[in-house]
Write an enzyme that holds these catalytic residues in place. Structure first.
Site, PDB file in Angstrom:
ATOM      1  N   HIS A  71       0.923  -1.266  -0.100  1.00  0.00           N
ATOM      2  CA  HIS A  71       0.198   0.009  -0.155  1.00  0.00           C
ATOM      3  C   HIS A  71       0.915   1.464  -0.100  1.00  0.00           C
ATOM      4  O   HIS A  71       1.582   1.314   0.754  1.00  0.00           O
ATOM      5  CB  HIS A  71      -0.961   0.001   1.330  1.00  0.00           C
ATOM      6  CG  HIS A  71      -2.110  -0.751   0.971  1.00  0.00           C
ATOM      7  ND1 HIS A  71      -3.345  -0.414   1.105  1.00  0.00           N
ATOM      8  CD2 HIS A  71      -2.405  -2.098   0.581  1.00  0.00           C
ATOM      9  CE1 HIS A  71      -4.158  -1.499   0.916  1.00  0.00           C
ATOM     10  NE2 HIS A  71      -3.578  -2.227   0.630  1.00  0.00           N
ATOM     11  N   TYR A 200      -9.177   6.323   6.838  1.00  0.00           N
ATOM     12  CA  TYR A 200      -9.157   6.789   8.325  1.00  0.00           C
ATOM     13  C   TYR A 200     -10.146   8.005   8.093  1.00  0.00           C
ATOM     14  O   TYR A 200      -9.852   8.862   7.666  1.00  0.00           O
ATOM     15  CB  TYR A 200      -7.943   7.436   8.698  1.00  0.00           C
ATOM     16  CG  TYR A 200      -6.862   6.127   9.104  1.00  0.00           C
ATOM     17  CD1 TYR A 200      -6.045   5.722   8.130  1.00  0.00           C
ATOM     18  CD2 TYR A 200      -6.722   5.730  10.213  1.00  0.00           C
ATOM     19  CE1 TYR A 200      -5.263   4.382   8.074  1.00  0.00           C
ATOM     20  CE2 TYR A 200      -5.790   4.560  10.482  1.00  0.00           C
ATOM     21  CZ  TYR A 200      -5.129   3.937   9.599  1.00  0.00           C
ATOM     22  OH  TYR A 200      -4.193   2.921   9.957  1.00  0.00           O
ATOM     23  N   PRO A 289      -4.832   1.291  19.052  1.00  0.00           N
ATOM     24  CA  PRO A 289      -4.237   0.914  17.783  1.00  0.00           C
ATOM     25  C   PRO A 289      -4.502   1.357  16.486  1.00  0.00           C
ATOM     26  O   PRO A 289      -3.840   1.202  15.608  1.00  0.00           O
ATOM     27  CB  PRO A 289      -5.791  -0.227  17.535  1.00  0.00           C
ATOM     28  CG  PRO A 289      -6.899   0.544  18.190  1.00  0.00           C
ATOM     29  CD  PRO A 289      -6.108   1.178  19.509  1.00  0.00           C
ATOM     30  N   LYS A 293       0.840   0.524  15.043  1.00  0.00           N
ATOM     31  CA  LYS A 293       2.076   0.289  15.529  1.00  0.00           C
ATOM     32  C   LYS A 293       2.467  -0.985  16.306  1.00  0.00           C
ATOM     33  O   LYS A 293       3.684  -1.201  16.348  1.00  0.00           O
ATOM     34  CB  LYS A 293       2.506   1.512  16.179  1.00  0.00           C
ATOM     35  CG  LYS A 293       2.533   2.674  15.213  1.00  0.00           C
ATOM     36  CD  LYS A 293       4.263   2.738  14.674  1.00  0.00           C
ATOM     37  CE  LYS A 293       4.258   3.640  13.466  1.00  0.00           C
ATOM     38  NZ  LYS A 293       4.140   3.120  12.152  1.00  0.00           N
ATOM     39  N   TYR A 381       4.218   6.502   9.794  1.00  0.00           N
ATOM     40  CA  TYR A 381       3.308   5.388   9.500  1.00  0.00           C
ATOM     41  C   TYR A 381       3.971   4.294   8.938  1.00  0.00           C
ATOM     42  O   TYR A 381       3.702   3.284   9.172  1.00  0.00           O
ATOM     43  CB  TYR A 381       2.239   5.803   8.465  1.00  0.00           C
ATOM     44  CG  TYR A 381       0.958   4.985   8.073  1.00  0.00           C
ATOM     45  CD1 TYR A 381      -0.084   5.037   9.093  1.00  0.00           C
ATOM     46  CD2 TYR A 381       1.129   4.040   7.268  1.00  0.00           C
ATOM     47  CE1 TYR A 381      -1.213   4.292   8.979  1.00  0.00           C
ATOM     48  CE2 TYR A 381      -0.074   2.995   7.072  1.00  0.00           C
ATOM     49  CZ  TYR A 381      -1.137   3.292   8.074  1.00  0.00           C
ATOM     50  OH  TYR A 381      -2.273   2.343   7.946  1.00  0.00           O
TER      51      TYR A 381
HETATM   52  C1  DHB Z   1      -5.679  -2.067  10.803  1.00  0.00           C
HETATM   53  C2  DHB Z   1      -5.722  -1.584  12.246  1.00  0.00           C
HETATM   54  C3  DHB Z   1      -5.150  -0.468  12.437  1.00  0.00           C
HETATM   55  O1  DHB Z   1      -5.028  -0.182  13.713  1.00  0.00           O
HETATM   56  C4  DHB Z   1      -4.573   0.512  11.555  1.00  0.00           C
HETATM   57  O2  DHB Z   1      -4.450   1.499  11.905  1.00  0.00           O
HETATM   58  C5  DHB Z   1      -4.780   0.061  10.290  1.00  0.00           C
HETATM   59  C6  DHB Z   1      -5.338  -1.263   9.740  1.00  0.00           C
HETATM   60  C7  DHB Z   1      -6.406  -3.271  10.318  1.00  0.00           C
HETATM   61  O3  DHB Z   1      -6.691  -4.401  11.478  1.00  0.00           O
HETATM   62  O4  DHB Z   1      -6.313  -3.659   9.248  1.00  0.00           O
END
Ligand code: DHB
Length: 390
Positions: A71, A200, A289, A293, A381
């Site tokens: 990605h 997001y 989450p 990370k 990221y």
């Molecule tokens: C996923 C989880 C995340 O916290 C994130 O920032 C991006 C993707 C996931 O579970 O796909």
């Protein structure tokens, strides 16, 4: 029993460490209280930093690069606008969408094929003698038999409820932490992707994340109250809630076969190493989450600890292990900041004032309308370059 490195925890951190140590000729025992099936079925995030993929490339049979998808960007959505942040043009790196439990399945298969002493269903009850040259792990096997493992070094890769942490910090909870007034409701569904890249979305009703798992399975999350009961929503209500939070995209719906509520916490243990014991991954820290990370940070810890253990066990050099905690904490606190920042910038806080909400939109615009802002986001990221100490 005797081994060079006793690794408590057969998650990604413990298994990867056993692989890197074995490559350097250092033998280890890996043990985990859970069964192999339990470990492999834990639902995790889906994003691997480029550096994580590069280290997984060294594991025979790893499919992160071949089955995973590269990605090159993500989309931020707010105030009815979508803004793509491109990674390669800013930092020359990307991320890989590869379910972390698949990465774990690859690691278990590779370690077993290599003859790793890997024991499931074995509980580490206590770690002792970390101030001596022979620390010990006291264990109970699945059939109730007690035994002990004497080692040159003990590693706690045993997650947020770490047993090894007590031997390192002197208390089970000793660390800095904060909680958040929200959680994520996560679903897995059978459907094609709703968008090419992850979205997001900051919406007035709260945050949503449209992620993916494969061409046929999708992962999506929406911000919810931490006390939400997973069964409180019908499937139709889940789709309505998700859809309302990503205006501008029509979600492709399908049967929802898994649901869970993820609590948000930030935690960093006060000490990561004491004598002949050290912590890696969730045993050392927890991040909320947003930004995915968690496992990536665990991998970065492991790379540093592997270098330090090679110094100590192959050359009798104490300097790298003495430097481990400080080196690891530099990245840990950058990742803590990034995870907190992504979380606070994208979520609706239950007690936000009008000022807070408008300031948050100003913050989002400062990122997406600025080359420097986009570059910082892309850098964090995709993951800061890993520093080796060897
Ligand atoms: C996923 C989880 C995340 O916290 C994130 O920032 C991006 C993707 C996931 O579970 O796909």
């Amino acid at each position: 029993e005797r081994t060079r490195v006793a690794i408590v925890g057969a998650g990604p951190a413990g298994l990867l460490l056993s692989h890197l140590l074995a490559e350097a000729g250092i033998e280890s025992i890996v043990l985990d209280r859970r069964t192999r099936e339990e470990i492999e079925s834990t639902v995790r995030a889906g994003i691997l930093e480029q550096g994580t993929v590069e280290i997984l490339d060294t594991v025979p049979g790893s499919r992160a690069r071949t089955v995973g998808h590269r990605h090159d960007g993500i989309e931020f959505r707010f105030a009815g606008e979508g803004h793509r942040i491109d990674f390669p043009s800013h930092v020359g790196r990307s991320v890989w969408l590869y379910p972390q439990h698949e990465a774990l399945t690859d690691l278990i298969a590779a370690r077993l094929a290599a003859g790793q002493d890997l024991r499931f269903g074995v509980t580490a009850d206590r770690v002792d003698d970390v101030d001596t040259a022979t620390p010990r792990v006291f264990c109970t096997a699945a059939d109730g038999t007690r035994f002990e493992i004497a080692a040159d070094f003990v590693v706690g890769a045993d997650g947020s409820r770490s047993v090894v942490r007590t031997a390192v910090t002197g208390s089970h909870t000793g660390g800095s932490f904060r909680e958040y007034p929200f959680a994520w409701f996560g679903i897995l569904c059978e459907a094609p992707p709703s968008s090419e890249e992850l979205i997001y979305s900051n919406s007035p009703d709260g945050f949503a994340l449209i992620s993916q798992r494969s061409d046929t399975v999708q992962r999506m999350y929406f911000q919810c109250d931490p006390d939400t009961d997973v069964d409180a929503y019908s499937e139709a209500q889940l789709w309505d809630t998700l859809q309302a939070r990503v205006p501008g995209t029509t979600l492709r719906e399908g049967p929802i076969f898994q649901r869970d509520v993820l609590r948000f916490r930030s935690f960093v243990a006060h000490e990561l190493r004491h004598g002949r014991a050290a912590l890696v991954g969730d045993a050392a820290h927890t991040v909320p989450p947003t930004g995915a990370k968690g496992m990536n940070l665990a991998v970065a810890d492991v790379i540093l600890l592997n270098d330090a253990l090679q110094g100590l066990l192959l050359r009798g050099d104490e300097a790298p292990i003495d430097a481990y905690a400080e080196a690891a904490l530099r990245r840990i606190w950058k990742a803590q900041h990034f995870s907190w920042w992504m979380t606070s910038m994208l979520h609706a806080s239950p007690d936000a004032s009008e000022f807070d909400r408008l300031r948050q939109l100003g913050e989002l615009r400062s990122v997406v309308e600025s080359d420097a802002g986009q570059r910082y986001l892309a850098e964090a990221y995709t993951g800061w370059p890993l520093q080796r100490t060897l």
